[in-house]
Each structure stands twice: as structure tokens, then as C-alpha cells.
Design a protein around this motif. Structure first.
Motif, PDB file in Angstrom:
ATOM      1  N   ARG A  64     -14.062  -3.657  11.532  1.00 13.27           N
ATOM      2  CA  ARG A  64     -12.512  -3.829  10.721  1.00 13.27           C
ATOM      3  C   ARG A  64     -11.921  -5.210  10.705  1.00 13.27           C
ATOM      4  N   HIS A  65     -11.374  -5.386   9.849  1.00 11.33           N
ATOM      5  CA  HIS A  65     -10.632  -6.813   9.629  1.00 11.33           C
ATOM      6  C   HIS A  65      -9.657  -6.784  10.887  1.00 11.33           C
ATOM      7  N   HIS A 117      -2.022   1.973  11.691  1.00 14.22           N
ATOM      8  CA  HIS A 117      -3.100   1.559  10.893  1.00 14.22           C
ATOM      9  C   HIS A 117      -2.939   1.818   9.409  1.00 14.22           C
ATOM     10  N   GLY A 118      -2.098   2.924   9.108  1.00 14.75           N
ATOM     11  CA  GLY A 118      -1.585   3.245   7.856  1.00 14.75           C
ATOM     12  C   GLY A 118      -0.241   2.988   7.491  1.00 14.75           C
ATOM     13  N   GLU A 172      -7.288   4.763  13.994  1.00 20.23           N
ATOM     14  CA  GLU A 172      -8.442   4.051  14.332  1.00 20.23           C
ATOM     15  C   GLU A 172      -8.580   3.721  15.841  1.00 20.23           C
ATOM     16  N   ASN A 207      -3.719  -6.838   7.235  1.00 20.18           N
ATOM     17  CA  ASN A 207      -5.240  -7.511   7.218  1.00 20.18           C
ATOM     18  C   ASN A 207      -5.450  -7.833   5.893  1.00 20.18           C
ATOM     19  N   THR A 208      -5.034  -6.978   4.821  1.00 17.99           N
ATOM     20  CA  THR A 208      -5.198  -7.258   3.361  1.00 17.99           C
ATOM     21  C   THR A 208      -4.337  -8.760   2.929  1.00 17.99           C
ATOM     22  N   ASP A 263     -12.541   5.293  15.053  1.00 19.59           N
ATOM     23  CA  ASP A 263     -13.543   4.080  14.771  1.00 19.59           C
ATOM     24  C   ASP A 263     -14.810   4.246  15.381  1.00 19.59           C
ATOM     25  N   THR A 271      -1.909  -2.027   9.949  1.00 21.45           N
ATOM     26  CA  THR A 271      -2.924  -2.751  10.115  1.00 21.45           C
ATOM     27  C   THR A 271      -3.731  -3.289   8.884  1.00 21.45           C
ATOM     28  N   ARG A 272      -3.929  -2.136   7.923  1.00 18.82           N
ATOM     29  CA  ARG A 272      -4.678  -2.259   6.841  1.00 18.82           C
ATOM     30  C   ARG A 272      -3.988  -3.109   5.622  1.00 18.82           C
ATOM     31  N   THR A 282       0.809  -1.110   0.018  1.00 18.85           N
ATOM     32  CA  THR A 282       0.036  -0.036  -0.116  1.00 18.85           C
ATOM     33  C   THR A 282       0.831   1.265   0.145  1.00 18.85           C
TER      34      THR A 282
END
Length: 746
Positions: free
Chosen positions: A662-663, A586-587, A34, A596-597, A53, A592-593, A24
Motif C-alpha cells: 500500500r502507499h 482507510h476509507g 486494512e 495517499n492519492t 491487508d 488513508t487512500r 473521494t
């Protein structure tokens, strides 16, 4: 501690992993985006970040569309908790109003003092003879603890969004927003925040748009210019007052209940306010904020505020004497801190001090547990500190109290914590979550006076108590109830404003019991060293601790997926479903995004046909800001997204899915507080160095029960973060309020 070269993972024959990992954006991880009001300690928080969140603008707008046919159903936990908060605020607002009027003699007394005054008046009036008040029998305990009963399975609880404003109000606000060039998506949140007259409020004072979550000052300025034209300026008193309130609301998201006035003035200057001092004076005069001084924090400095607002003169300070610190605070947090301080003092003074618990203390099982039992027998408020192994001591205390026929309950921050406490007690009825206890969904319920029907309440995970929740909890306890605040002071603080546990400890407002029970094993040894600022190398013959060095964020994601999907299940025997990934933010390319992806692609690939989710996805549900409930997606239909949260079915309406689900294969350390897993993989990519602190490392590393893998790419930033002494990272008033009480101990 086992260090593996790059490319190798624990196990005799780690297979090569050819999984394609989605990379990403290269932005640095944002550790607070979040985590609603995430702890300000250590994590690199962007003070301008707006994503939260369950509280973002889109989620608020969606909440206005709620319309289901189940209005007669019981309130959800979230709604009940919000109702309890509203009730407390109404009560303390009434108390605040009463301070301005005449005080009837004895009106401020409570507990034994109030009883004594009532008795004197009864005798003086001839209503009762004096002998009626002698030889009174000792008060009986609230009730005998019931025999353990099987826990009834809870029915599916649809989580409904709060009702929004009327369609007429939303339409009126939408028209004003369109006139000012603001997005119409803000109409619902603005109408819900500002009330039925929101359109008129915004037309008269466009900067009130700052009260809506996600709106920034420059956006409110543009909206105001479009509506007011030439009448709009940077020193408009409406603008400066709204900015002061916005600054304090932003500070609350970072844990502060108050800010130094000089910091507020500096922030106003950065926002092109010509005279920040006058702006602060105006905000105080208008009641936007309250002003307090470091000395005598028990009451707002009303007279000083009036003089400051009228003349702008400051009191002269003697030569060589430090000027008193002036704090600014929002009334909701000021009143919550005052209510909490008063409530804690009430519990200290109203409790029986000479109870004999020597027999259950002797059977407590450990010296620390016995000391805790004896200390609680002699006081109404006790603080207990210790690591994960020390949680056995509050469990022993609850068992001891119940053996005496008392109603004793333990309350935890998370469902996982409640489960672990129930296992230690052997009685699920004695372990609840704080949210469930306050909402009435768990625990013994309320007595006829509305108080929680307990004789002893033990709050585990006390560092996670924010000041508003703590005030509601203490307000809900009757006179004579014993309260124990127990937790590990080394972990990250609460998601909400305040540092209740740290302030109680620092003020020495009650007896403190320090556990002497160490956390076992290599992970316990490692975490104990981190707690005192030392990152030690520990012996891990069973691969309990493994270090996996990486060069960049892409490799960090790749190794993390390999550990969770292959190496840890094969070499450690912990399945992927019981392995939790924790990262700084998270970014970013290893937040985390991104994790998680990649983990979803490997562990549960699917099209995400239910709002980005598929059956079998690991998720976290955020019913209210600051609460993280892990779960698994079961299905979805017109009713919403169906989750299994630790055996409890939960239905999240469609309009709430985007903002509150969220995942959950990867979490931040703030989200993971209060929970533990058999295996944990902590990811530290190179760009995460600025987000590290001793509290963050301590929290993340202590989440693993059997195994800890550290995907390490921060080099010397990790030992530096651990060695750095923790500082008071939140500005609060509770410690000073507690120290001013006559109950404070030294």
C-alpha cells in the motif's frame, strides 16, 4: 500548543498551496478495513467489513499462481513464521489428544518437579546411587555473550506467496462454484482453505464456503440454495454450525479469543436462525467450538457441553447468585491461551530466584532501571510498563545482563523499534524483531533442543503481542530463560486476537515494575495527560505541537498536504520523507487512500506504471497480517516490485503486490504502532469522531519525536474520547487461566 486559524500553517510566511486535491467518496472512514484484526478499542469498526491487508480473496486467488524457479532458496520470514505456527498447533493438538487418554504417573510434571521424580525412580530402580543427586554444581549460563560484531547486510529476500492447491483441485472447485453461481475467483482460496477434497466438501456442505476469507453469510446462503434447492433452509444444521464458526472468526479479527454464548445466540437470531440455543448446542457437539465457564476455565466444559447438547437443561442457580458466564471459543485460540498460560508458569517456576545482579543494578543509570534489573534477577517473568522514554530501562537491563556473560536479546514489534533499541544499546546484534527472531532470520538462533539460545529475552512493544505469537514465543524458550514483557499499556492492542500484555498485568501473574521516567517535552506532556484522560493545553515555544483547525474533509486533505510538503520542512526543519501522516481509517474523503492519492500527486507524481506504484513512492509492505513494514519503491521487473525497507532489499512478486503493498505517506494508528517519526501529522476530519478513543489518540499523538501537527475538525469529540475511561474491549480467557495458576501473585 499553538493553534492556527484556518488557512495558516506553521512558519513565518506560509505560501498558498494551490494543489488540486482529489476528493473521494463521502463514506465515513473505515478504521479497520486494512488493519488485519485491528484493535477493537475505539476505532469505528464495521463488523461486516471484509477488506484485509494481504488476506483478501483476490490475494488468496493470486497466491495459487505462484511458480518461480527459486524453490531451493531459503524460506521467507512469512513462510517461516507460518511454519512455526503450524508446528505449535500440531504440538498443542497432540497435548489435547493426550488429555483424553490415561495419564502416566508424573507425565504432567515439568521443571524441578520432573527432575525430582526422575531422580527418585533412578534411586528406587538401583540405576544410580542416591549420592549422585547431591552437591550438584550450579547450572552455568547458556553461553557467554559474544563480543559485538558488525551486522552482516542481509541479501535481497524475495517474498514468495504460499503455494496453493493443485490445478486439479482448483478446477474441481471451480466447477462446483459455477454450478452454485459463485464467482470462480474463489476457487483458489477455497481449494487452499478446504484442502484437496474441497469440491466434495462444498458439494456436501455448501456453507463451508464461509471458511474462505471475504465470503459473507448471504453469499453462502445463495450458493447453498443453488446447489441444494428445496433441501436448503435457515435452520439447516450445516448452516447454523458454519455460522457459529464464522461469527467466532469474525470476532477474532476484532481481537476476541472467545465470545459470550448469549452474544452468539443473539447474532444467530439476527441471521434468521429459529432456535439459536439448539444451534449453539449442535456446534458444540460437532466440535466446531469449545465451551467454557467463567469459573474453572482451565479445561473445556466437556461434561457440561454434553449435557447441554443432549438435554438443553441449564444448571439451577441459587437465588441472588449470578449465573456463571459461558464462553464459546475456537480451539486454535483456546489451545494457544492454555499453552501460553502453562508456558509462562513454567518460566516462573524454572528460573533461578537468588541471582546476584546488584553490581550491574547499581550501574543501571536510573532508579527505575536499577529496580528493573533487581526484579529480573529474582524472577523468571517480569512485566515492565512505561512510555517512550522508559524504553531506556529495558536497554539498561540487556546491557547489565550481557555484562554478566549472559546471552540477552531485545525483541521489538517493528524494524523501526529494533533500530531504536540497537542505537540505545550500541550493539545491533542484541536488537531483533519478534518476527525475525521466530523465523531464525535474526538473533542468536536455536540450541540443540530447538529453543531460542538466550538467557534473557526482553520483549518491547508487548501490547502488540497476539496470543498465538506469544504462545509460539514462550514455547520456544527453554527452562531457566528469563522473560520480560515491556510496553506502554496506553497504546492500541495487537492486530491479532488476544490482549496478552493487558491480561498478564491484570492477573498479577508476575512482579511488575512501573517506570518513573516521564516522556520529555511538550509532546510528552500532552501524551502523559491523555494517558490519564486529560487533554491539556501545553506550552510549545518551538512549535512542537500545532493545532490546525479545519471545517470539512476536503480542507483537511488540503491542509495535510500543505503541512507535509511545505510548512513542516520549512518551519520545523523536518523533511517530507521523515513526516508521517496518521488518520482514523482507510476509507472516506480523508482516509488513508484519499490522503495517499493527494500526497503522491504533490510529492511523487507519476502514472503508477508498476501496479499503481512508481519509483520513489513511500509504501508499506504487509508480509503477514498484522505486520507493517515501511519502505520505498526502487524499481519493478518480471521478478516483482523491488522495495527498500530500512536498508533491506525486498522483492514482492507481481501476484502479491496488490494484496500486500500500500502507499505509505498516510497510515492508520493501528499500522503506526511500534514506530516513530521525527514529525507526525494527525488528521481528524469531522466524520472521524466515532472512530476516536483514548487509546487511539494516545497512540497517534505519541508517534512524533520532535513535532506533532493536529488537523482538527472533530470539535468536542476529541476531548470526549480522551476523557472516556478505557474498557476491556476484548473477550479473552488468558487472565482467568493465569489467575488459576499457583504462580499468580497478589
Amino acid at each position: 500548543m499553538t493553534a492556527l486559524p484556518r488557512g495558516e500553517t506553521p512558519g513565518p510566511s506560509a505560501a498558498a498551496d494551490d494543489t488540486v486535491v482529489a476528493d473521494t467518496a463521502a463514506a465515513a472512514p473505515d478504521p479497520s478495513a486494512e488493519d488485519v484484526g485491528g484493535d477493537a478499542s475505539g476505532a469505528a469498526t464495521d463488523p461486516e467489513a471484509e477488506e484485509t491487508d494481504g488476506t483478501d480473496a483476490a490475494g488468496a486467488a493470486d497466491s495459487t499462481d505462484t511458480a518461480d524457479g527459486e524453490a531451493a532458496a531459503a524460506l521467507s520470514e512469512a513462510e517461516a513464521e507460518l511454519a512455526a505456527q503450524r508446528e505449535l498447533r500440531e504440538r498443542i493438538e497432540k497435548r489435547k489428544a493426550e488429555k483424553g487418554g490415561p495419564i502416566a504417573a508424573g507425565a504432567k510434571l515439568s521443571g524441578p518437579a520432573a527432575d525430582l521424580l526422575a531422580a527418585v525412580r533412578a534411586v528406587e530402580s538401583g540405576e544410580k546411587p542416591g549420592a549422585a543427586f547431591f552437591d550438584a554444581p550450579a547450572p552455568a549460563p547458556r553461553r557467554v555473550a559474544p563480543a559485538p560484531a558488525p551486522v552482516r547486510p542481509r541479501a535481497s529476500e524475495p517474498v514468495r506467496a504460499p503455494q496453493g492447491a493443485s490445478a486439479e483441485a482448483v478446477a474441481a472447485v471451480s466447477a462446483v462454484l459455477a454450478e452454485g453461481g459463485a464467482p470462480e475467483v474463489l476457487a483458489g482460496p477455497a481449494a487452499q482453505t478446504l484442502g484437496a477434497q474441497a469440491a466434495d466438501v462444498l458439494r456436501e456442505d455448501p456453507w463451508q464456503l464461509l471458511a474462505v476469507a471475504g465470503v459473507r453469510p448471504e453469499q453462502a446462503d445463495g450458493f447453498a440454495r443453488a446447489l441444494l434447492g428445496a433441501d436448503c433452509g435457515p435452520d439447516d444444521e450445516r448452516r447454523t454450525a458454519a455460522l457459529v464458526g464464522w461469527l467466532l472468526e469474525r470476532a477474532a479479527l476484532q481481537g476476541h479469543t472467545a465470545l459470550d454464548a448469549s452474544a452468539v445466540r443473539a447474532a444467530l437470531a439476527e441471521r434468521v436462525v429459529t432456535d439459536p440455543e439448539a444451534a449453539v448446542q449442535h456446534a458444540v457437539a460437532e466440535g466446531v467450538v469449545l465451551v467454557f465457564q467463567e469459573e474453572g476455565l482451565d479445561e473445556p466444559a466437556d461434561e457440561g457441553a454434553e449435557e447441554l447438547a443432549e438435554s438443553g437443561e441449564q444448571a439451577e442457580v441459587s437465588a441472588g447468585q449470578e449465573p456463571p458466564q459461558v464462553l464459546l471459543g475456537l480451539d486454535r485460540y483456546a489451545l494457544a491461551e492454555e499453552s501460553l498460560a502453562d508456558g509462562l508458569a513454567r518460566l516462573v517456576n524454572a528460573c533461578e530466584k537468588d541471582a546476584d545482579w546488584s553490581e550491574p543494578a547499581a550501574a543501571a543509570g536510573s532508579p527505575s532501571a536499577a529496580e528493573l534489573v533487581r526484579t529480573v534477577a529474582a524472577g523468571g517473568l517480569v512485566a515492565h510498563t512505561g512510555g517512550e522514554a522508559a524504553r531506556a530501562e529495558p536497554a539498561a537491563l540487556i546491557t547489565a545482563a550481557r555484562s554478566l556473560g549472559l546471552q540477552a536479546v531485545g525483541a521489538t514489534h517493528s524494524v523501526d523499534g529494533s533500530r531504536r533499541l540497537a542505537e540505545a544499546l550500541g550493539d545491533p546484534s542484541a536488537a531483533v524483531t519478534i518476527a525475525g527472531l521466530l523465523s531464525g532470520a535474526e538473533g542468536p538462533g536455536r540450541d540443540e533442543d530447538g529453543a531460542i539460545a538466550v538467557d534473557l529475552l526482553v520483549v518491547l512493544d508487548a501490547p502488540q503481542l497476539d496470543v498465538e505469537t506469544a504462545a509460539i514465543l514462550v514455547e520456544s524458550l527453554a527452562d531457566g530463560t528469563r522473560l520480560v514483557l515491556s510496553g506502554d499499556p496506553g497504546v492500541l492492542g495487537s492486530a491479532g486476537a488476544g490482549r496478552v500484555f493487558a491480561d498478564v498485568l491484570a492477573a498479577r501473574a508476575c512482579p511488575q515494575v512501573v517506570s518513573r521516567t516521564p516522556d520529555p517535552g511538550p509532546i510528552g506532556e500532552l501524551v502523559s495527560g491523555i494517558g490519564i484522560g486529560e487533554l491539556n493545553q501545553v506550552e510549545a515555544p518551538g512549535k512542537e505541537v500545532v493545532i490546525v483547525p479545519v471545517h470539512d474533509a476536503g480542507e483537511a486533505v488540503h491542509r495535510t498536504v500543505q503541512l507535509v510538503a511545505d510548512s513542516v520542512p520549512r518551519a520545523i526543519g523536518v523533511p517530507s520523507a521523515d513526516t508521517q501522516v496518521i488518520t482514523v481509517g482507510h476509507g472516506g474523503p480523508a482516509g488513508t487512500r484519499a490522503l495517499n492519492t493527494a500526497l503522491k500527486q504533490r510529492l511523487n507524481a507519476g502514472p503508477g506504471r508498476f501496479g499503481g506504484f512508481d519509483p520513489g513512492d513511500r509504501v508499506v509492505h504487509i508480509p503477514t497480517p498484522g505486520r507493517t513494514v515501511p519502505g520505498v519503491v526502487v524499481s519493478a521487473d518480471a521478478e516483482g516490485l523491488h522495495l527498500d525497507c530500512a536498508g533491506t532489499p525486498v522483492v514482492v512478486p507481481q501476484e502479491r503486490v496488490e494484496s500486500s503493498v500500500r502507499h505509505g505517506w498516510a497510515l492508520s494508528a493501528h499500522q503506526a504502532t511500534g514506530m516513530r517519526w521525527p514529525a507526525v501529522v494527525v488528521v481528524l476530519p469531522g466524520d472521524a469522531a466515532q472512530g476516536l478513543s483514548r487509546a487511539w489518540v494516545y497512540t497517534a499523538f505519541s508517534r512524533g519525536e520532535r513535532h506533532l501537527s493536529v488537523v482538527h475538525g472533530v470539535d468536542q469529540a476529541l476531548p470526549r474520547a480522551v476523557a472516556q475511561s478505557p474498557s476491556q474491549d476484548r473477550t479473552t480467557r488468558l487472565r482467568a487461566l493465569l489467575e488459576a495458576l499457583p504462580t499468580a501473585t497478589v
